[in-house]
Design an enzyme around this catalytic site. Sequence first.
Site, PDB file in Angstrom:
ATOM      1  CE1 TYR A 141      50.928  46.175  45.428  1.00 22.78           C
ATOM      2  CE2 TYR A 141      51.501  48.493  45.702  1.00 22.78           C
ATOM      3  CZ  TYR A 141      51.855  47.197  45.350  1.00 22.78           C
ATOM      4  OH  TYR A 141      53.147  46.935  44.922  1.00 22.78           O
ATOM      5  CB  VAL A 143      52.797  33.195  49.464  1.00 16.70           C
ATOM      6  CG1 VAL A 143      54.021  32.771  48.680  1.00 16.70           C
ATOM      7  CG2 VAL A 143      52.142  34.432  48.865  1.00 16.70           C
ATOM      8  CG  ASN A 160      59.220  39.412  44.500  1.00 21.09           C
ATOM      9  OD1 ASN A 160      59.377  40.610  44.280  1.00 21.09           O
ATOM     10  ND2 ASN A 160      58.785  38.563  43.562  1.00 21.09           N
ATOM     11  CB  ALA A 184      46.257  49.372  53.743  1.00 19.32           C
ATOM     12  CB  ALA A 235      61.110  33.317  41.826  1.00 19.16           C
ATOM     13  CB  SER A 236      57.219  32.582  37.667  1.00 20.28           C
ATOM     14  OG  SER A 236      56.181  33.318  38.287  1.00 20.28           O
ATOM     15  NE  ARG A 237      53.913  36.288  35.913  1.00 21.38           N
ATOM     16  CZ  ARG A 237      53.037  37.213  36.289  1.00 21.38           C
ATOM     17  NH1 ARG A 237      53.053  38.412  35.724  1.00 21.38           N
ATOM     18  NH2 ARG A 237      52.154  36.956  37.227  1.00 21.38           N
ATOM     19  CE  LYS A 273      53.696  45.191  47.934  1.00 22.85           C
ATOM     20  NZ  LYS A 273      54.396  43.886  48.027  1.00 22.85           N
TER      21      LYS A 273
HETATM   22  P1  NAP Z   1      54.768  40.577  38.559  1.00 25.81           P
HETATM   23  O1  NAP Z   1      55.697  40.758  37.426  1.00 25.81           O
HETATM   24  O2  NAP Z   1      53.315  40.779  38.363  1.00 25.81           O
HETATM   25  O3  NAP Z   1      55.026  39.105  39.184  1.00 25.81           O
HETATM   26  C1  NAP Z   1      54.296  38.699  40.299  1.00 25.81           C
HETATM   27  C2  NAP Z   1      54.866  37.390  40.797  1.00 25.81           C
HETATM   28  O4  NAP Z   1      54.152  37.020  41.999  1.00 25.81           O
HETATM   29  C3  NAP Z   1      54.689  36.248  39.818  1.00 25.81           C
HETATM   30  O5  NAP Z   1      55.822  35.415  39.910  1.00 25.81           O
HETATM   31  C4  NAP Z   1      53.434  35.528  40.345  1.00 25.81           C
HETATM   32  O6  NAP Z   1      53.405  34.132  40.003  1.00 25.81           O
HETATM   33  C5  NAP Z   1      53.644  35.698  41.838  1.00 25.81           C
HETATM   34  N1  NAP Z   1      52.425  35.565  42.651  1.00 25.81           N
HETATM   35  C6  NAP Z   1      51.300  36.330  42.620  1.00 25.81           C
HETATM   36  N2  NAP Z   1      50.436  35.913  43.555  1.00 25.81           N
HETATM   37  C7  NAP Z   1      51.006  34.863  44.193  1.00 25.81           C
HETATM   38  C8  NAP Z   1      50.627  34.000  45.249  1.00 25.81           C
HETATM   39  N3  NAP Z   1      49.435  34.127  45.843  1.00 25.81           N
HETATM   40  N4  NAP Z   1      51.477  33.027  45.644  1.00 25.81           N
HETATM   41  C9  NAP Z   1      52.686  32.885  45.046  1.00 25.81           C
HETATM   42  N5  NAP Z   1      53.114  33.662  44.038  1.00 25.81           N
HETATM   43  C10 NAP Z   1      52.285  34.642  43.625  1.00 25.81           C
HETATM   44  O7  NAP Z   1      55.159  41.538  39.789  1.00 25.81           O
HETATM   45  P2  NAP Z   1      56.466  42.424  40.081  1.00 25.81           P
HETATM   46  O8  NAP Z   1      56.241  43.761  39.486  1.00 25.81           O
HETATM   47  O9  NAP Z   1      57.692  41.663  39.785  1.00 25.81           O
HETATM   48  O10 NAP Z   1      56.291  42.610  41.669  1.00 25.81           O
HETATM   49  C11 NAP Z   1      57.019  41.845  42.609  1.00 25.81           C
HETATM   50  C12 NAP Z   1      56.822  42.487  43.969  1.00 25.81           C
HETATM   51  O11 NAP Z   1      57.263  43.844  43.933  1.00 25.81           O
HETATM   52  C13 NAP Z   1      55.357  42.547  44.426  1.00 25.81           C
HETATM   53  O12 NAP Z   1      55.272  42.309  45.798  1.00 25.81           O
HETATM   54  C14 NAP Z   1      54.959  43.979  44.107  1.00 25.81           C
HETATM   55  O13 NAP Z   1      53.889  44.419  44.906  1.00 25.81           O
HETATM   56  C15 NAP Z   1      56.243  44.699  44.397  1.00 25.81           C
HETATM   57  N6  NAP Z   1      56.384  45.988  43.742  1.00 25.81           N
HETATM   58  C16 NAP Z   1      56.361  46.088  42.381  1.00 25.81           C
HETATM   59  C17 NAP Z   1      56.504  47.340  41.799  1.00 25.81           C
HETATM   60  C18 NAP Z   1      56.481  47.532  40.306  1.00 25.81           C
HETATM   61  O14 NAP Z   1      56.459  48.707  39.879  1.00 25.81           O
HETATM   62  N7  NAP Z   1      56.507  46.495  39.492  1.00 25.81           N
HETATM   63  C19 NAP Z   1      56.660  48.464  42.600  1.00 25.81           C
HETATM   64  C20 NAP Z   1      56.672  48.320  43.978  1.00 25.81           C
HETATM   65  C21 NAP Z   1      56.543  47.073  44.536  1.00 25.81           C
HETATM   66  P3  NAP Z   1      52.828  33.623  38.564  1.00 25.81           P
HETATM   67  O15 NAP Z   1      53.838  34.028  37.528  1.00 25.81           O
HETATM   68  O16 NAP Z   1      52.735  32.136  38.696  1.00 25.81           O
HETATM   69  O17 NAP Z   1      51.519  34.290  38.358  1.00 25.81           O
END
Ligand code: NAP
Length: 244
Positions: free
Chosen positions: A151, A60, A86, A153, A9-11, A155
């Site tokens: 990735y 996680v 997430n 697979a 949830a941080s970003r 998802k």
């Molecule tokens: P993001 O901006 O890169 O943020 C990722 C978040 O996940 C951060 O809060 C990070 O924490 C946390 N994180 C990563 N590994 C972790 C772990 N092992 N344990 C706990 N927290 C962890 O990503 P986002 O784009 O918001 O993506 C969020 C979700 O949506 C993901 O599952 C991604 O696969 C999915 N998604 C994203 C997109 C896209 O286009 N952006 C598209 C489809 C699906 P820190 O801040 O502490 O590093």
Amino acid sequence: MPSVFITGASRGIGRAAALLFGSKGYQVGINYLSNEAAARSLAGELKDLGANSLLLQGDVSDRAQVRRMFSLLEYRFGGLDVLVNNAGIAQQKVFSEITDEDWDRMFSVHVKGTFYCCQYAVPLMRNAGRGSIVNVSSMWGQTGGSCEVHYSAAKAAVIGMTRALAKELGLSHIRVNCVAPGVINTDMNAFLEEGALEEIRRSTPLGCVGTPEDAAAAICFLAGEESRFITGQVLSPNGGLVIG
Ligand code: NAP
């Protein structure tokens, strides 16, 4: 006061979801891995909205860390209404160069992470006689993405888990759904150059990439009472890039 636990949830999408839940009167469990400053700043913004929150650092993909976070969550919130799985990572690599470590990390974070969090959330929800789980997959989990086989697979596995768990938990009044976003403007896509982004916009019927708030709106809809008759489904905020 209802409560939600959002991993990652941080970003990005998780952060936008936290703010949306906070604005709807939820108390918010904010999980993050390493970005403590961003998580603290989110907690400050939630406080300004009048929302209570709890910072939960942890990976996680590690069962002991997930167990610890859920103990704290139960102690502070007394239960859990909504879980949003997430947290995620991405990696672009041609298939032949994906290592065992790459593969295992991808599955540990997305699949094991979702598995662990669901295992600790379900007893809390069963005690309350209700609950809602929203798993975050990706359009690549639906269609497959070139140079992102591991990735895609992982998802796809999240979608499978969503459907199976929805069947198992329906009689416990716990709904399980999935959001599979298209291209969303977050750090995860920072590697995309302007030319690539323009190409994506051109191929997308709505002519733009999504915002974290677009994905958060879908998550919040599936979590809340408006979707009370929906379970086991995949909702894809993707601007029409993937249809069907
Ligand atoms: P993001 O901006 O890169 O943020 C990722 C978040 O996940 C951060 O809060 C990070 O924490 C946390 N994180 C990563 N590994 C972790 C772990 N092992 N344990 C706990 N927290 C962890 O990503 P986002 O784009 O918001 O993506 C969020 C979700 O949506 C993901 O599952 C991604 O696969 C999915 N998604 C994203 C997109 C896209 O286009 N952006 C598209 C489809 C699906 P820190 O801040 O502490 O590093």
